[in-house]
Design a protein around this motif. Structure first.
Motif, PDB file in Angstrom:
ATOM      1  N   GLN A  65     -45.796  59.616 118.564  1.00  0.00           N
ATOM      2  CA  GLN A  65     -46.357  58.269 118.490  1.00  0.00           C
ATOM      3  C   GLN A  65     -47.086  58.083 117.162  1.00  0.00           C
ATOM      4  OE1 GLN A  65     -49.842  57.657 120.776  1.00  0.00           O
ATOM      5  NE2 GLN A  65     -49.943  55.445 120.454  1.00  0.00           N
ATOM      6  N   LEU A  66     -47.714  59.169 116.693  1.00  0.00           N
ATOM      7  CA  LEU A  66     -48.525  59.125 115.481  1.00  0.00           C
ATOM      8  C   LEU A  66     -48.244  60.368 114.657  1.00  0.00           C
ATOM      9  CD1 LEU A  66     -50.918  57.893 113.807  1.00  0.00           C
ATOM     10  CD2 LEU A  66     -52.451  59.257 115.248  1.00  0.00           C
ATOM     11  N   VAL A  67     -48.066  60.186 113.351  1.00  0.00           N
ATOM     12  CA  VAL A  67     -47.881  61.292 112.420  1.00  0.00           C
ATOM     13  C   VAL A  67     -49.083  61.334 111.491  1.00  0.00           C
ATOM     14  CG1 VAL A  67     -46.456  62.283 110.590  1.00  0.00           C
ATOM     15  CG2 VAL A  67     -45.370  61.062 112.503  1.00  0.00           C
ATOM     16  N   VAL A  68     -49.735  62.498 111.412  1.00  0.00           N
ATOM     17  CA  VAL A  68     -50.876  62.695 110.525  1.00  0.00           C
ATOM     18  C   VAL A  68     -50.436  63.614 109.386  1.00  0.00           C
ATOM     19  CG1 VAL A  68     -53.257  63.500 110.318  1.00  0.00           C
ATOM     20  CG2 VAL A  68     -52.470  62.457 112.465  1.00  0.00           C
ATOM     21  N   LEU A  84     -42.160  58.048 107.431  1.00  0.00           N
ATOM     22  CA  LEU A  84     -41.850  56.668 107.821  1.00  0.00           C
ATOM     23  C   LEU A  84     -40.354  56.483 108.050  1.00  0.00           C
ATOM     24  CD1 LEU A  84     -44.226  54.761 105.374  1.00  0.00           C
ATOM     25  CD2 LEU A  84     -44.398  54.775 107.867  1.00  0.00           C
ATOM     26  N   ALA A  85     -39.547  57.141 107.221  1.00  0.00           N
ATOM     27  CA  ALA A  85     -38.096  57.021 107.357  1.00  0.00           C
ATOM     28  C   ALA A  85     -37.560  57.823 108.532  1.00  0.00           C
ATOM     29  CB  ALA A  85     -37.421  57.470 106.065  1.00  0.00           C
ATOM     30  N   ARG A  86     -38.133  59.009 108.760  1.00  0.00           N
ATOM     31  CA  ARG A  86     -37.595  59.907 109.783  1.00  0.00           C
ATOM     32  C   ARG A  86     -37.971  59.477 111.189  1.00  0.00           C
ATOM     33  NH1 ARG A  86     -38.446  66.508 109.899  1.00  0.00           N
ATOM     34  NH2 ARG A  86     -37.278  66.884 111.824  1.00  0.00           N
ATOM     35  N   VAL A  91     -46.339  55.501 114.062  1.00  0.00           N
ATOM     36  CA  VAL A  91     -47.370  55.134 113.092  1.00  0.00           C
ATOM     37  C   VAL A  91     -47.641  56.360 112.230  1.00  0.00           C
ATOM     38  CG1 VAL A  91     -49.808  54.502 112.817  1.00  0.00           C
ATOM     39  CG2 VAL A  91     -48.403  53.415 114.601  1.00  0.00           C
ATOM     40  N   VAL A  92     -47.839  56.150 110.940  1.00  0.00           N
ATOM     41  CA  VAL A  92     -48.082  57.256 110.011  1.00  0.00           C
ATOM     42  C   VAL A  92     -49.416  57.026 109.307  1.00  0.00           C
ATOM     43  CG1 VAL A  92     -47.251  58.504 107.973  1.00  0.00           C
ATOM     44  CG2 VAL A  92     -45.606  57.617 109.672  1.00  0.00           C
ATOM     45  N   PRO A 110     -39.603  51.519 103.142  1.00  0.00           N
ATOM     46  CA  PRO A 110     -39.330  50.924 104.454  1.00  0.00           C
ATOM     47  C   PRO A 110     -40.328  51.446 105.481  1.00  0.00           C
ATOM     48  CG  PRO A 110     -37.313  51.743 103.440  1.00  0.00           C
ATOM     49  CD  PRO A 110     -38.449  52.267 102.603  1.00  0.00           C
ATOM     50  N   GLY A 111     -40.784  50.571 106.354  1.00  0.00           N
ATOM     51  CA  GLY A 111     -41.735  50.989 107.378  1.00  0.00           C
ATOM     52  C   GLY A 111     -43.182  50.941 106.942  1.00  0.00           C
ATOM     53  N   ALA A 112     -43.474  50.281 105.816  1.00  0.00           N
ATOM     54  CA  ALA A 112     -44.852  50.228 105.323  1.00  0.00           C
ATOM     55  C   ALA A 112     -45.801  49.596 106.332  1.00  0.00           C
ATOM     56  CB  ALA A 112     -44.903  49.465 104.006  1.00  0.00           C
ATOM     57  N   ASP A 113     -45.264  48.750 107.223  1.00  0.00           N
ATOM     58  CA  ASP A 113     -46.127  48.097 108.207  1.00  0.00           C
ATOM     59  C   ASP A 113     -46.619  49.064 109.277  1.00  0.00           C
ATOM     60  OD1 ASP A 113     -43.566  48.388 109.278  1.00  0.00           O
ATOM     61  OD2 ASP A 113     -43.749  46.603 110.539  1.00  0.00           O
ATOM     62  N   ARG A 114     -46.045  50.282 109.317  1.00  0.00           N
ATOM     63  CA  ARG A 114     -46.477  51.291 110.294  1.00  0.00           C
ATOM     64  C   ARG A 114     -47.404  52.321 109.656  1.00  0.00           C
ATOM     65  NH1 ARG A 114     -42.559  54.368 111.194  1.00  0.00           N
ATOM     66  NH2 ARG A 114     -40.892  53.414 109.966  1.00  0.00           N
TER      67      ARG A 114
END
Length: 358
Positions: A65-68, A84-86, A91-92, A110-114
């Motif tokens: 769910q979340l990547v730190v 973000l791509a993988r 959320v990152v 891509p995925g900057a909104d996350r």
């Protein structure tokens, strides 16, 4: 800056990088029974972090769910972009200490909104998974730096991460964050290193006179120089701006030492006022505490006994510092408590046989 309330963190958390910060995040989350998966470029770091109880080795089909991202500053932008791509639903966030350059890179991905940047204002001069602690972030600020496209749910997830590990989340703009850390973190590191570097030229037994003041000032000079090369290089312009003002102040002091007592007094008083502005636990000002001094014998179990006796007195500890000079049979604990309760703590500890005073 705005203090924020809890969000929600329900799924697995993937920590990339099992050094001091990454492993400490894992340990603190596991205290809340959060599912934590761990990965590191060095398998030995994962093994040590797992052995500490910071989580489990990540599987190939991990869906967090979340990547730190807790990797060195030079690598963080690439790792964030890859995450973000993988993991297209995750959320990152990250824990690096410079945010503007990272945010510019993420904005192009891509995925900057996350993505919502993060920076815990906690650490140690020690490094690696064995130096980690579940209590590392307790009461410490955790800057959260959302980008222009960050989704509200992504921001909530990073805020809740900070709350889960006991930190105090503060939402800031990335550029404002970088100016702030130049002042409160990066320049203090440089000043500590410069002071410690002078010790290399110490004569004879001069260092035998060292005391707590020198240790306090130079403690962080022992930090990883490679890490700080990355940090200072990335935040060079903001650090340079603060150092130029410090240089002006040094010139004032040097000039004042030729006999301008009034100017020297102004510099010293300015330092006193600035010191009183430093926030303490949960953002309270350092000046708004009572400090109780307690002599602690240099033998096993004494500090634990002091903590137990303080707890039994009903007084909450805001901060604790222990000074122990070489060759002394006792150390000196400085216990910071809320204003107005210092005298009652002195009375309670004295009745239990401690030598305590304010």
């Amino acid at each position: 800056m705005t203090a924020v309330a809890p969000g929600a963190l329900d799924g697995a958390v993937l920590v990339i990088g099992c050094g001091l910060i990454g492993t400490s995040v894992g340990l603190a989350l596991r205290d809340h029974q959060v599912d934590v998966a761990l990965v590191d470029a060095l398998p030995g770091n994962v093994e040590m972090a797992v052995s500490r109880g910071a989580g489990r080795p990540a599987s190939d089909d991990e869906q967090p769910q979340l990547v730190v991202v807790a990797v060195p500053p030079a690598a963080v932008a690439d790792v964030v972009a890859d995450a973000l791509a993988r993991w297209s639903e995750a959320v990152v966030t990250d824990v690096t200490s410079v945010k503007s350059s990272l945010q510019r890179r993420v904005d192009q991905s891509p995925g900057a909104d996350r993505f919502a940047g993060g920076h815990p204002m906690a650490g140690s001069e020690r490094s690696g998974p064995m130096a980690a602690s579940a209590q590392l972030f307790e009461g410490r600020p955790w800057a959260v730096t959302p980008g222009p496209s960050t989704r509200p749910d992504a921001l909530d997830a990073v805020v809740d991460l900070a709350l889960h590990v006991g930190a105090v989340p503060i939402i800031m703009d990335a550029a404002d964050h970088d100016r702030a850390v130049a002042l409160v973190s990066h320049v203090p590191q440089v000043m500590s290193s410069l002071t410690a570097a002078r010790l290399n030229d110490a004569e004879g037994n001069h260092l035998a006179l060292s005391g707590a003041g020198l240790r306090d000032t130079t403690r962080i000079a022992a930090s990883d120089s490679a890490l700080w090369m990355d940090i200072l290089g990335t935040n060079a312009s903001d650090v340079k701006a603060v150092l130029e003002r410090v240089r002006d102040d040094l010139d004032r002091v040097i000039g004042a030492l030729d006999g301008d007592a009034d100017e020297l007094q102004r510099v010293l008083e300015s330092g006193r006022r600035g010191s009183a502005l430093i926030p303490g636990k949960h953002g309270s000002q350092a000046a708004s505490v009572d400090v109780v001094h307690v002599q602690v014998a240099d033998r096993p179990g004494e500090l634990s006994r002091l903590m137990a006796d303080t707890g039994e007195s009903g007084v909450n500890i805001e901060d604790l510092r222990l000074d122990h000079d070489l060759g002394r049979p006792v150390g000196l604990a400085e216990i910071s408590v809320a204003v107005g309760v210092g005298d009652s703590l002195v009375e309670a500890l004295t009745s239990r046989g401690w030598t305590a005073y304010r």
